[in-house]
Design a protein around this motif. Sequence first.
Motif, PDB file in Angstrom:
ATOM      1  N   ARG A  64      48.579  17.310  23.280  1.00 29.00           N
ATOM      2  CA  ARG A  64      48.065  16.042  22.774  1.00 29.00           C
ATOM      3  C   ARG A  64      49.144  15.377  21.926  1.00 29.00           C
ATOM      4  N   VAL A  96      47.953  11.384  32.265  1.00 27.67           N
ATOM      5  CA  VAL A  96      47.522  10.998  30.921  1.00 27.67           C
ATOM      6  C   VAL A  96      46.004  10.912  30.941  1.00 27.67           C
ATOM      7  N   ASP A  97      45.364  11.761  30.141  1.00 28.88           N
ATOM      8  CA  ASP A  97      43.902  11.860  30.132  1.00 28.88           C
ATOM      9  C   ASP A  97      43.357  12.031  31.549  1.00 28.88           C
ATOM     10  N   LYS A 141      46.126  11.070  23.017  1.00 28.65           N
ATOM     11  CA  LYS A 141      45.827  11.312  24.434  1.00 28.65           C
ATOM     12  C   LYS A 141      46.256  12.718  24.823  1.00 28.65           C
TER      13      LYS A 141
END
Length: 394
Positions: A64, A96-97, A141
Amino acid sequence: MPSASHATLTTPVTPELVRGALELEETHDGLLPHRLPAWARAQCADGQLAMAESQPSGVRVVFRTRATVVELETVPTKRVYAGAPPRPEGLYDLLVDGRPAGQASATGGNTVTVDMSTGSAEMSAGPAGSVRFDGLPDTDKEVEIWLPYNEITALVALRTDAPVEPAPASGRRTWLHHGSSISHGSDAASPTTIWPALAAAAGDVDLVNLGFGGSALLDPFVARTMRDTPADLISLKIGINLVNADLMRLRALGPAVHGFLDTIRDGHPDTPLLVVSPILCPMHEDTPGPTAFDFSRLAEGKLAFVASGDPEERAEGKLTLNAVREELERVVETRAKDDPHLHLLDGRLLYGERDHAELPLPDGLHPDAAAHRLIGERFAAHVFAADGPFGVGD
């Protein structure tokens, strides 16, 4: 670009940042992911397996951060086959995510040149390289960097423009899968588009991929590794490498499969366990191995394979894909009477005759990127459906 785009913070890659590997080895190049533990590697001197298990298929660096720039320093080891067309560069996929956000290839690294006529290999050392992703959102994120499935990759450090911390556990079920080069990813477009990664994303599970190119051979140390690896779901894709290598005869196959399953069940007595038979491969459906390089195609600059066995030899117990499918069906049917969590999937439901007519295997053996996507989608539809072997209700 504002000054925040400069990656000024360096974070060593530590085990807390790596997922999908079973062991991380400290080397002079960096932290080397392995997909078999050291004790298992010590039980086999096969160079093919040593290369395959140290290629980080399914392995990713996860963390993260608020960083808008992420650089991963690595020392890749690339393969070159003398006389063959150049292999595509290994790709790193950025998520990303959970959403695709970029791709890159690493510069530098080592090169192994393989002479296919003799099997000899020469290594030339090179410097560390890096992959860089910028323009990321300035928000907290989860970042995943999936490593190339086809390049041994020593991990050195992350460089970012904001601090990095390990991501919390996902809470998803863990899927442990073992198979051949097709499961390893051969000829897929990128690490997140190998068929097991596509199926894992569709099934919302965390993948541990023990797909080993040329090396799904019912080795007992692989069964013990799977026995000892935490998993909520387990699958085995068995058959093509047994034929490729002309490794055993029909008399040995059934007991070997039973033994492999027995060992897994010693550690996972009630875990959903799926046996997947081979996808269609026309040259080996009724013709035994061993599989050989097609040197006539190589002279044309194309990598391809041929079956060098004789169909008449099946009567002597040599394995073909149809023989393997029949034996797997017999073994699973016998065991399932006492094991309600054991299942079988015919690989031709993932890639069969009609699919081969539309998406032929380019080298006669491995599916291309489009076929990987097809196989991954079909696996998810058959297996992760509510009423499938890996459905939540199992």
